[in-house]
Design a protein around this motif. Structure first.
Motif, mmCIF file in Angstrom:
data_model
loop_
_atom_site.group_PDB
_atom_site.id
_atom_site.type_symbol
_atom_site.label_atom_id
_atom_site.label_comp_id
_atom_site.label_asym_id
_atom_site.label_seq_id
_atom_site.Cartn_x
_atom_site.Cartn_y
_atom_site.Cartn_z
ATOM 1 N N THR A 3 14.959 0.887 -21.545
ATOM 2 C CA THR A 3 15.737 -0.076 -20.198
ATOM 3 C C THR A 3 15.499 0.863 -18.949
ATOM 4 N N ILE A 4 15.126 0.116 -18.137
ATOM 5 C CA ILE A 4 15.362 0.710 -16.815
ATOM 6 C C ILE A 4 15.985 0.523 -16.030
ATOM 7 N N ARG A 5 17.160 1.471 -15.943
ATOM 8 C CA ARG A 5 18.523 1.106 -15.138
ATOM 9 C C ARG A 5 19.688 2.648 -14.430
ATOM 10 N N LEU A 6 20.757 1.302 -13.749
ATOM 11 C CA LEU A 6 20.886 3.327 -12.484
ATOM 12 C C LEU A 6 21.537 3.772 -13.401
ATOM 13 N N ALA A 7 21.490 5.261 -13.035
ATOM 14 C CA ALA A 7 22.018 6.827 -13.431
ATOM 15 C C ALA A 7 22.825 7.169 -12.048
ATOM 16 N N ARG A 8 23.940 7.561 -11.638
ATOM 17 C CA ARG A 8 25.017 7.409 -10.803
ATOM 18 C C ARG A 8 24.967 8.699 -10.600
ATOM 19 N N PHE A 9 24.981 9.167 -9.241
ATOM 20 C CA PHE A 9 25.028 10.340 -8.589
ATOM 21 C C PHE A 9 25.500 10.743 -7.058
ATOM 22 N N GLY A 10 25.553 11.897 -7.052
ATOM 23 C CA GLY A 10 26.825 11.810 -5.656
ATOM 24 C C GLY A 10 28.582 11.261 -5.207
ATOM 25 N N THR A 11 29.292 11.858 -4.213
ATOM 26 C CA THR A 11 30.448 11.943 -5.141
ATOM 27 C C THR A 11 31.499 10.790 -4.344
ATOM 28 N N LYS A 12 32.476 10.956 -4.991
ATOM 29 C CA LYS A 12 33.377 10.129 -5.953
ATOM 30 C C LYS A 12 33.674 9.372 -4.409
ATOM 31 N N ARG A 14 31.075 7.426 -2.939
ATOM 32 C CA ARG A 14 29.438 7.537 -2.475
ATOM 33 C C ARG A 14 28.555 7.802 -2.932
ATOM 34 N N PRO A 15 27.901 6.819 -3.744
ATOM 35 C CA PRO A 15 27.288 6.999 -4.788
ATOM 36 C C PRO A 15 26.347 6.774 -4.175
ATOM 37 N N TYR A 16 25.621 7.498 -5.421
ATOM 38 C CA TYR A 16 24.233 7.192 -5.274
ATOM 39 C C TYR A 16 23.419 7.473 -6.612
ATOM 40 N N TYR A 17 22.314 6.148 -6.182
ATOM 41 C CA TYR A 17 21.352 6.531 -7.693
ATOM 42 C C TYR A 17 20.096 6.845 -7.852
ATOM 43 N N HIS A 18 19.951 7.128 -8.862
ATOM 44 C CA HIS A 18 19.063 6.564 -9.842
ATOM 45 C C HIS A 18 18.308 6.140 -10.755
ATOM 46 N N VAL A 19 16.938 6.145 -10.177
ATOM 47 C CA VAL A 19 16.026 4.594 -11.149
ATOM 48 C C VAL A 19 15.243 5.406 -12.412
ATOM 49 N N VAL A 20 16.016 4.729 -13.543
ATOM 50 C CA VAL A 20 15.309 5.592 -15.035
ATOM 51 C C VAL A 20 15.089 5.589 -15.729
ATOM 52 N N VAL A 21 14.420 5.680 -16.648
ATOM 53 C CA VAL A 21 13.977 4.703 -17.973
ATOM 54 C C VAL A 21 14.053 5.649 -19.231
ATOM 55 N N THR A 22 14.910 5.044 -20.298
ATOM 56 C CA THR A 22 15.641 5.617 -21.048
ATOM 57 C C THR A 22 16.239 4.755 -21.937
ATOM 58 N N ASP A 23 16.284 5.355 -23.068
ATOM 59 C CA ASP A 23 16.904 4.356 -24.138
ATOM 60 C C ASP A 23 17.996 3.673 -24.438
ATOM 61 N N SER A 24 18.406 2.286 -23.812
ATOM 62 C CA SER A 24 19.504 1.694 -24.306
ATOM 63 C C SER A 24 20.828 2.310 -25.138
ATOM 64 N N GLU A 25 19.876 3.552 -25.852
ATOM 65 C CA GLU A 25 21.820 4.221 -25.832
ATOM 66 C C GLU A 25 21.747 5.999 -25.477
ATOM 67 N N ASN A 26 21.391 5.859 -24.980
ATOM 68 C CA ASN A 26 21.669 7.041 -24.427
ATOM 69 C C ASN A 26 22.900 6.503 -23.297
ATOM 70 N N PRO A 27 23.834 7.864 -22.806
ATOM 71 C CA PRO A 27 24.925 7.788 -21.527
ATOM 72 C C PRO A 27 23.800 6.972 -20.085
ATOM 73 N N ARG A 28 24.996 6.421 -19.377
ATOM 74 C CA ARG A 28 24.466 6.138 -18.105
ATOM 75 C C ARG A 28 24.243 6.831 -17.670
ATOM 76 N N ASP A 29 24.620 8.508 -17.846
ATOM 77 C CA ASP A 29 24.279 9.694 -16.547
ATOM 78 C C ASP A 29 23.553 10.529 -17.684
ATOM 79 N N GLY A 30 22.964 10.802 -18.598
ATOM 80 C CA GLY A 30 22.597 11.348 -19.788
ATOM 81 C C GLY A 30 21.243 11.078 -19.900
ATOM 82 N N ARG A 31 20.281 11.651 -20.986
ATOM 83 C CA ARG A 31 18.660 11.970 -20.959
ATOM 84 C C ARG A 31 18.314 10.925 -20.714
ATOM 85 N N PHE A 32 17.240 11.515 -20.035
ATOM 86 C CA PHE A 32 15.963 9.536 -19.523
ATOM 87 C C PHE A 32 14.609 10.368 -19.969
#
Length: 84
Positions: A3-12, A14-32
């Motif tokens: 899956t190509i999805r957004l991983a959330r970064f930044g502060t409370k 004030r979100p900032y996202y990385h567009v990552v390619v990952t396995d759909s079963e990995n956590p949102r901000d996990g391994r990619f």
């Protein structure tokens, strides 16, 4: 499934996202597998940095985009074509 999805970064609040390619079963901000871009919703879409050739490669080999990433990609493509 890949899956190509957004991983959330930044502060409370004030979100900032990385567009990552990952396995759909990995956590949102996990391994990619690969980071293909960044996106800040507080800035204009033109300031996003997305490697469209890598996104097209992953979609070509069967990766699915999330709904939000699909909207971001469409807006980004439209904005970069208007500039060129």
């Amino acid at each position: 499934m890949v899956t190509i999805r957004l991983a959330r970064f930044g502060t409370k609040k004030r979100p900032y996202y990385h567009v990552v390619v990952t396995d759909s079963e990995n956590p949102r901000d996990g391994r990619f597998l690969e980071q293909v871009g960044t996106y800040d919703p507080a800035k204009p879409i033109e300031s996003a940095r997305i490697d469209l050739s890598r996104v097209d490669h992953w979609v070509g080999v069967g990766a699915q985009t999330s709904t939000r990433v699909r909207h971001v990609l469409n807006d980004y493509r439209r904005a970069t074509q208007a500039i060129a």
